[in-house]
Motif scaffolding. Structure first.
Motif, PDB file in Angstrom:
ATOM      1  N   TYR A  26       0.798  -1.223   0.000  1.00 47.79           N
ATOM      2  CA  TYR A  26       0.000   0.000   0.000  1.00 47.79           C
ATOM      3  C   TYR A  26       0.834   1.279   0.000  1.00 47.79           C
ATOM      4  N   ALA A  57      -4.304  -6.348   1.577  1.00 49.82           N
ATOM      5  CA  ALA A  57      -3.515  -5.131   1.742  1.00 49.82           C
ATOM      6  C   ALA A  57      -2.251  -5.350   2.557  1.00 49.82           C
ATOM      7  N   LYS A  97      -8.806  -5.425   1.782  1.00 53.76           N
ATOM      8  CA  LYS A  97      -9.572  -4.257   1.358  1.00 53.76           C
ATOM      9  C   LYS A  97     -11.029  -4.646   1.134  1.00 53.76           C
TER      10      LYS A  97
END
Length: 354
Positions: free
Chosen positions: A261, A289, A332
């Motif tokens: 990320y 993520a 996510k």
């Protein structure tokens, strides 16, 4: 200097562990020490980032300056063994060496190659130390970001060459053979190995309470300056500020986090993350993520976190349950991030709630 795949590290340090400091993937809660405690803070540059060490109540027999010198020397040795940025490192000499012929290598390099090959098998190829040329092709290595995404033909040409199946490792004596002209890149596991090497230096000198961290990968033993277990906060994978998703207590264990990320670029509206799937040669596109793994060694935690990050949430959780791995994932979703934890991680969450 050993610089691995460009994973930026954000660091905020306070005076002598009075509050917390943030490093990639984790938050360290380190509170002020009691008057009876002696606390050493040791730090310095290494591997394209910095190491940070806290030693609590060091034995009277060791000297702080001498310990710092030994630690720096140990990390220089890791660099000289495993760096892809030092042309004459042991790894780079091997990468330029003969194909089809066994090459004598050091015990440390053999150990980390053996662990890498083991994780490669356990993850069905999701972790692969020959992936470096693909990382470079996508602009996440020493080469600059490409103006356009690599073509299918460029990716296919590299995939035909790469693969850990090209490696054959013999032990005692340690010899490594390349059956094809693959090049090794240990960026996804060497920081964890460096943490382990420093931890071993401390333990050989009788240190019973420490936290060792390099670029967010860490290992702990004993108690923190307040006499409690080391308490580590797993960071929520957001770009703005530092937010703790969940704190965990770990003493006598190691922890590593992998995520995409913070290191990515965009081309023509498409987001390309730094993590490359060695099985198809492309940046990851799933919704996982970040992955945090707790293990006995930091090298294993580091490699497994990368492997599970590549595998994705469903396959990664299956691996964790099958092997009893302590794994925490943030996936996510339309509402933010959904946490997923393996059965072996649940005790850490239960302790954090007390």
């Amino acid at each position: 200097m050993l610089e691995f795949q460009r994973v930026p590290t954000t660091t905020k340090t306070g005076p002598v562990f009075r509050a917390l400091f943030l490093l990639f993937g984790v938050l360290f809660f380190a509170v002020g020490c009691a008057p009876r405690d002696e606390v050493w803070q040791l730090s310095g540059p290494t591997m394209g980032t910095r190491y940070n060490i806290t030693v609590v109540n060091p034995p009277a027999s060791i000297d702080r300056e001498e310990l710092q010198q030994v630690i720096d020397g140990e990390l220089v040795a890791v660099n000289n063994e495993m760096s892809t940025y030092i042309p004459n490192s042991e790894l780079m000499r091997f990468n330029r060496g003969p194909v089809g012929e066994g090459v004598a290598i050091s015990r440390h390099l053999a150990d980390i190659v053996a662990l890498s090959l083991d994780i490669n098998q356990r993850s069905a190829g999701a972790f692969d130390i020959t992936v470096g040329p693909l990382v470079n092709l996508w602009g996440f290595g020493p080469q600059p970001e490409p103006e356009t995404a690599p073509s299918d033909e460029e990716i296919a040409a590299l995939l035909a060459l790469l693969g850990s199946d090209a490696l054959h490792l013999e032990r005692n004596p340690d010899r490594l053979t390349r059956k094809r002209a693959v090049e090794l890149d240990l960026s996804a596991i060497a920081k964890g190995h460096g943490v382990d090497r420093v931890a071993e230096v401390l333990e050989r000198r009788g240190v019973e309470n420490y936290l060792v961290e390099i670029g967010g990968e860490l290992r702990t033993l004993g108690r923190n300056p307040k006499g409690h277990n080391w308490r580590i906060g797993i960071e929520k994978p957001v770009l703005a500020g530092s937010v703790v998703q969940v704190p965990v207590e770990i003493s006598g264990r190691a922890m590593a986090t992998s995520g995409d990320y913070r290191n990515y670029y965009e081309r023509d509206g498409v987001r390309y993350a730094h993590s490359i799937d060695p099985r198809d040669g492309r940046p990851l596109q799933h919704r996982l993520a970040s992955v945090t793994v707790i293990a006995d060694s930091c090298a294993e935690a580091d490699g497994l976190a990368t492997a599970i990050n590549v595998m994705g949430a469903e396959a990664g959780l299956q691996l964790a349950e099958r092997e009893g791995l302590a794994v925490y994932m943030l996936v996510k979703s339309d509402k933010g991030f959904e946490p997923l934890a393996s059965s072996a991680f649940q005790p850490y969450l239960e302790r954090s709630e007390k």
